[in-house]
Design an enzyme around this catalytic site. Structure first.
Site, PDB file in Angstrom:
ATOM      1  N   GLU A 153       0.810  -1.225   0.000  1.00 47.72           N
ATOM      2  CA  GLU A 153       0.000   0.000   0.000  1.00 47.72           C
ATOM      3  C   GLU A 153       0.837   1.267   0.000  1.00 47.72           C
ATOM      4  O   GLU A 153       0.455   2.276  -0.603  1.00 47.72           O
ATOM      5  CB  GLU A 153      -0.970   0.007   1.190  1.00 47.72           C
ATOM      6  N   HIS A 200     -12.011  -5.090   8.096  1.00 45.78           N
ATOM      7  CA  HIS A 200     -12.456  -4.915   6.707  1.00 45.78           C
ATOM      8  C   HIS A 200     -13.822  -4.240   6.628  1.00 45.78           C
ATOM      9  O   HIS A 200     -14.542  -4.419   5.664  1.00 45.78           O
ATOM     10  CB  HIS A 200     -12.534  -6.268   5.982  1.00 45.78           C
TER      11      HIS A 200
END
Lengths: 325, 348
Positions: A60, A129
């Protein structure tokens, strides 16, 4: 007018901008060959080729760092961070690098980039999530923050974000991916910083964002039919810039404000909205401001537990009834 | 060679041998000499200005490490990109940025490169290809990779050169950037200045391998390159090769240049953690006097070198006066340039 899902609107929005401007490039994990883990980017690789639509490793910091470096040297990248919770992995890039460098360089560099990410609950994925983290982004000077609630807004606001000269965090609410809506034919470009009044009422103003807009609208219908309460529903659409004019004018008219937020309670965007209204409209208020949020806790995974903590239509209806005595 | 780590280089520089043997033009050698001197004098002046309380905040000097920035600066094309760290005065200067702009920024003056909004750790001059100085360790490696991607996409043959310290080799962004740059074959040159200490702690005591950058290269399919970072010509040669490789589309390089900082990590650090013997040994390898000796041995006249020294000193003196004479920035700029519109509005 065509009907698209929110999911299809993502690919349509990206394609519209890539078609228009060769400087627009797109990168992220599983976005090219696989078409996205939420199938939001299907067909883009085939349409625009591997130079412009790129799969990345699970890195990321590299994804956002590369997007930043590309943006400051003439491209207009769209970067995907698969789940918004993962922004924590690359928050240095977001909060220290992308957000601050224009300022630190006295305006020498521009960062016309968009970070798209799937935000929020609804899939029983558990705490890492599922969180709604748009308020993190709102707290950082130098970032624009967008969260569309309809397929048309996905296309229009994404186009506005791509064309904006500043970095935009674009929160797609994953519980909305399967929802459908009409989208305008041809090129569609909206404007950042403009809220929309989705329903006009007289007694109370509900301010909502993302997936909470539909719940606020459903709550408003029930309040109307069951209690004769007439509610305005404002869809913020953009947190930064914040359309305070629309908020203030609606609350001034109705005298009551209820925010409906998917994020956890502390420092959620509704706290800022409430603070502005309290400072600027105190004497126009007929009741205390109310915030409906998820609790200050991580999100649980089980169906009933996740449903229990999110602002439900019932919760919104109850809280609105309370403010009206 | 007093540094035990430097005694066993992992590999020769990549590329054809004839490049290495080729003589460096006299004018280029004088540039390498001048560039190192300008850095040395500017950094010394920055230190003096601290002592006079004219430079505030923190500052990280490159005294002793001049050869790395100078060697690359002379080798780079004027439109190449530089990404450097908070220890970035040198890498900024070598791209042709004005000394007054640098000193003014350190002093918080209006003539500073970013009018006092960045400070010592964020020197930037986009018109010179200096795309920023980054103060979060390792963060700029992926950003440099992005600039390299953009250069290739736009077909400009520009190369991004990214300087960082040994400490950055243990942070995730280093590894993410190296991997992505290698997979995408990006025109980027990663330059690790290994000065043996991260901040106050010796890099070898916290790193699993002896050469923190070079020993990691093979993990990304790259040649390990270990050079004497105090030898400006060695730096210049390797820079030329790595830049040419990048421009040929053959991907990134990772270069570890061994060097030593003469002072502490930052203004606040007297560097007492370093053994006296080690310091003395490295001071004896000061890149500037040794290069001066070399130039004399190559036949450059004493007077030509002395003239360059005087010119460099004069330039620093003039820049100092210019920066001191500059007013402080107007306070209204504190709220400017959050957005491209020039403002900082977040609501209507």
């Amino acid at each position: 007018m065509a009907e698209l899902t929110y999911r299809e609107a993502v690919a349509a929005g990206i394609a519209q901008e890539m078609q228009r401007d060769p400087r627009v490039v797109f990168l992220g994990e599983d976005v090219a060959s696989a078409g996205g883990v939420f199938k939001t980017t299907e067909g883009l690789l085939q349409k625009f080729g591997p130079d412009r639509v790129r799969d990345t490793p699970i890195s990321e910091q590299a994804i956002l760092g590369v997007a930043m470096g590309a943006a400051m040297t003439g491209l207009r990248p769209i970067a995907e961070i698969m789940f918004s919770d993962f922004l924590a992995v690359c928050w240095d890039m977001v909060a220290n690098q992308i957000a601050k460098t224009r300022y630190m360089t006295n305006g020498q560099c521009s960062f016309p980039l968009v970070i798209r990410t799937a935000n929020g609950a609804g899939f029983r994925f558990g705490a890492q999530h599922s969180q709604s983290v748009e308020s993190w982004a709102m707290a950082v000077p130098g970032l624009k923050v967008v969260a569309p609630s309809t397929p048309a807004d996905v296309i229009g606001l994404l186009a506005a974000a791509v064309r904006d000269p500043d970095p935009v965090l674009f929160f797609e609410q994953k519980s909305l991916y399967a929802t459908k809506g009409e989208v305008p034919d041809g090129e569609h470009v909206d404007e950042l910083g403009k809220a929309k009044v989705r329903r006009a009422g007289e007694d109370v103003t509900l301010v909502a964002l993302g997936a909470m807009v539909a719940r606020a609208l459903e709550a408003a219908e029930r309040l109307q039919s069951e209690n004769g309460i007439s509610a305005t529903v404002v869809d913020l659409r953009t947190l930064v810039p914040l359309d305070t004019q629309t908020i203030l004018s609606e609350v001034k008219r109705t005298g009551r404000l209820v925010t409906v937020e998917e994020n956890p309670r502390l420092c959620g965007w509704g706290a800022e909205v409430a603070s502005i209204v309290a400072e600027e409209l105190f004497y126009d208020l007929d009741a205390p401001i109310v915030r409906v949020t998820t609790p200050h806790a991580p999100l649980p995974a089980a169906d009933n537990l996740e449903d229990f903590v999110l602002p439900s239509v019932e919760k919104i209806v109850d809280r609105v009834r309370m403010t009206l005595g | 060679m007093t540094n035990p780590q430097a005694s066993k280089p992992k590999a020769e520089a990549p590329g054809p041998k004839e490049d290495i043997a080729e003589a460096i033009a006299p004018a280029t050698r004088l540039k390498l000499f001048r560039s190192q001197l300008e850095i040395r004098y500017l950094e010394k002046r920055a230190y003096d200005l601290f002592l006079q309380n004219l430079v505030k905040g923190t500052s990280h000097l490159a005294l002793g490490q001049e050869a790395v920035a100078a060697g690359f600066g002379v080798a780079m094309r004027s439109d190449d990109y530089t990404f450097c760290t908070y220890r970035g005065h040198a890498h900024t200067l070598v791209r042709g940025v004005s000394m007054a702009g640098i000193l003014g920024e350190l002093m918080g003056r209006d003539c500073g490169l970013t009018r006092g909004k960045g400070g010592s750790m964020h020197l930037t001059s986009v018109e010179h290809g200096v795309m920023g100085s980054y103060a979060i360790v390792g963060a700029h490696l992926p950003i440099a990779a992005g600039a390299a991607w953009s250069a290739r996409y736009r077909g400009t043959e520009q190369v991004a050169v990214c300087f960082f310290g040994d400490g950055a080799t243990n942070i995730g962004a280093f590894h993410e950037a190296l991997n992505l740059a290698a997979v995408w074959k990006l025109p980027v040159v990663f330059v690790c200045e290994n000065n043996l200490y991260m901040e106050y702690t010796s890099i070898e005591t916290v790193t699993a391998v002896a050469h923190p950058a070079a020993d990691r290269a093979s993990a990304y399919g790259l040649e390990p390159v270990l050079i004497d970072g105090n030898d400006v010509e060695a730096v210049y040669r390797i820079a030329l090769q790595a830049l040419a490789k990048a421009r040929r589309g053959e991907g990134p390089s990772l270069i570890e240049a061994q060097t030593y900082r003469h002072g502490g990590h930052s203004r606040a650090d007297p560097a007492k953690y370093r053994p006296r013997k080690e310091v003395d040994a490295w001071l004896a390898r000061d890149p500037i006097p040794s290069y001066r000796q070399r130039l004399l041995a190559l036949g450059f006249s004493e007077s030509s070198l002395a003239e360059i020294e005087q010119e460099a000193q004069r330039a620093v003196d003039q820049a100092t006066e210019q920066a001191k004479a500059s007013p402080v920035p107007p306070t209204d700029i504190a709220g400017r340039d959050v957005w491209a519109s020039g403002g900082s509005e977040w609501r209507n």
